[in-house]
Design a protein around this motif. Structure first.
Motif, short mmCIF file in Angstrom:
data_model
loop_
_atom_site.label_atom_id
_atom_site.label_comp_id
_atom_site.label_asym_id
_atom_site.label_seq_id
_atom_site.Cartn_x
_atom_site.Cartn_y
_atom_site.Cartn_z
N THR A 131 -12.94 1.12 -5.07
CA THR A 131 -11.44 1.37 -5.53
C THR A 131 -11.20 0.47 -6.83
O THR A 131 -10.27 0.90 -7.72
N GLN B 72 -7.94 -5.91 -0.98
CA GLN B 72 -8.45 -4.48 -1.75
C GLN B 72 -8.41 -4.93 -3.28
O GLN B 72 -7.66 -5.47 -3.95
N MET C 235 -8.71 -3.27 -7.05
CA MET C 235 -8.34 -2.11 -7.81
C MET C 235 -8.43 -2.58 -9.28
O MET C 235 -8.27 -1.38 -9.89
N THR D 18 -16.19 2.70 0.11
CA THR D 18 -15.05 3.20 -0.84
C THR D 18 -14.99 2.37 -1.99
O THR D 18 -14.67 1.26 -1.81
N THR E 210 -7.65 -9.32 -6.87
CA THR E 210 -7.21 -8.58 -5.76
C THR E 210 -5.74 -8.26 -5.38
O THR E 210 -4.90 -8.91 -6.15
N THR F 187 -14.35 -2.82 -3.68
CA THR F 187 -14.24 -1.83 -2.69
C THR F 187 -12.82 -1.76 -2.14
O THR F 187 -11.99 -2.84 -2.12
N GLY F 188 -12.43 -0.88 -1.45
CA GLY F 188 -11.19 -0.76 -0.40
C GLY F 188 -11.20 -1.79 0.47
O GLY F 188 -9.94 -2.06 0.86
N ASN F 189 -12.06 -2.40 0.96
CA ASN F 189 -12.17 -3.37 2.09
C ASN F 189 -12.15 -4.66 1.51
O ASN F 189 -12.35 -5.70 2.20
N GLY F 190 -12.20 -5.10 0.25
CA GLY F 190 -11.85 -6.16 -0.45
C GLY F 190 -13.18 -6.93 -0.51
O GLY F 190 -13.66 -8.13 -0.67
N ILE G 216 0.61 -1.19 -0.01
CA ILE G 216 0.19 -0.05 -0.04
C ILE G 216 0.89 1.42 0.25
O ILE G 216 0.50 2.12 -0.99
#
Length: 399
Positions: free
Chosen positions: A95, A133, A135, A93, A149, A109-112, A7
């Motif tokens: 991503t 996460q 992306m 969020t 992921t 999402t950013g939380n997977g 990250i």
């Protein structure tokens, strides 16, 4: 610890873009427009990517566009008019970009979490926690949704309920670029690129690994020198996949066999596209290259946009499209790379970002501009700016 570094270290790499070793942005080129561009419509999609370094790519289908912002807004728009059909606030969020098909809209999402909505109504169909996460853009295929992921895993999920059908896991290096390439489903095969420079082909239904290819070889002693990340868009055409890595190579690979047809040293974080047997790519210095797709030999290059942090190119009809960090979208000639036209996307938001950054050079850290490659459908160009503006353009044909 590995995930923690994944990250933070890409942010360090982005920050390094302000030092003297990086090519400074070329001045805005001056040219006489050769074609007229009509803006068909535009709409604001929340705050776009906000302050995050993300690539939120919209999904374009025959009739609709599905788009999202990082703060969780998801919209369905009429492709021809831009009229909004529905809007949903996921209150989380986002991503990863938007994937659509088979009546479903999928986002990461950013939380997977993989979130799947109804294409018709926007209601939640199901969600699945994947632990890492997301992306990349989920690939919605027949019977499966394929999601990648940031921890180096590729998930094959049952399309109807999100149950895990298969999982591919690979070791990724400590240091990577921030971002992911998007998995592509083609003729029953899933193609996916990873931060270790590998391109992998799997059976979409079973997850069986058909082949793995390393695109380029890591060189040097330090982690930074050996960074070789397949982060940009790869392209599939006529059973050949074209892929390029950062500090690695550009390769053409036969999809059925996994055999390398040709390969040449090159570095890019943006990716490639192919049209009418011509291959287009933007290298790490934002020089646009055109090559013969059969042999990989050079045809022309355009360096007047050097240092302007170009998006991946998209070719169609007689044009090659690229966007830059100031929010300019360019039409270039497919024959020689000469400039044909230019428009500005997200003007107001760019000026605000410039004022905050204090200079053009400092905007290399800005979330403004065009990072996601343009999408073309029926000769209409759709582009989403980092600021959240989504616009549709068309070349005005001479009568």
């Amino acid at each position: 610890m590995r995930i923690y570094l994944l990250i933070l270290l890409p942010i360090f790499l982005i920050a390094c873009s302000s030092n003297e070793n990086v090519v400074p942005p070329s001045p805005l080129p001056h040219f006489k427009s050769q074609v007229d561009i009509e803006k068909l419509w535009d709409i604001r999609v929340g705050n776009g990517v906000g302050e995050a370094y993300l690539n939120l790519k919209p999904a374009v289908t025959e009739r609709w566009i599905f788009t999202a912002s990082s703060e969780g807004l998801v919209m369905k728009l009429d492709r021809l008019t831009g009229k909004r059909e529905w809007k949903v606030d996921l209150e989380r969020t986002i991503t990863g970009g938007v994937g659509a098909g088979y009546g479903m809209v999928a986002l990461g999402t950013g939380n997977g979490e993989l979130v799947v909505l109804s294409e018709d109504t926007g209601e939640l169909l199901w969600e699945k926690s994947l632990g890492g996460q997301i992306m990349s853009v989920p690939a919605v295929a027949s019977g499966r949704i394929i999601t990648q992921t940031i921890d180096g895993r590729l998930h094959g999920l049952n399309r109807e309920d999100g149950a895990q059908a298969w999982l591919y896991d690979t070791v990724i290096p400590v240091l990577t670029l921030r971002g992911e390439s998007n998995p592509v489903v083609s003729a029953g095969a899933t193609l996916a690129g990873f931060a270790n420079g590998k391109l992998v082909a799997l059976d979409t239904k079973t997850g069986f690994v058909a082949w793995e290819q390393l695109i380029g070889e890591p060189k040097g002693r330090s982690e930074l020198e050996r960074l070789i990340d397949l982060d940009g868009r790869f392209w599939v055409a006529d059973k050949v996949v074209y892929a390029i890595t950062y500090q690695g190579a550009l390769s053409a690979i036969d999809v059925p066999s996994g055999r390398t047809l040709w390969s040449r040293p090159m570095s890019s974080y943006a990716g490639v596209s192919e049209y009418l047997r011509t291959l287009y790519t933007v290298d790490e210095d934002s020089v646009l290259h055109a090559m013969d797709a059969i042999s990989g030999s050079d045809m022309w290059q355009q360096d007047d946009l050097k240092g302007r942090r170009l998006s991946a190119p998209t070719a169609y009809d007689r044009y090659v499209l690229v966007g830059d960090f100031e929010g300019y979208l360019y039409w270039l000639s497919y024959r020689d790379g000469s400039f044909m036209a230019r428009v500005k996307v997200g003007v107001k938001s760019y000026r605000a970002a410039r004022d905050r950054a204090g200079s053009l050079h400092n905007l290399t850290l800005s979330t403004e501009g065009l990072r996601v490659e343009p999408i073309v459908y029926d000769d209409v160009v759709y582009v989403q700016a980092n600021s959240g503006e989504l616009a549709a353009y068309k070349v005005v044909e001479e009568e």
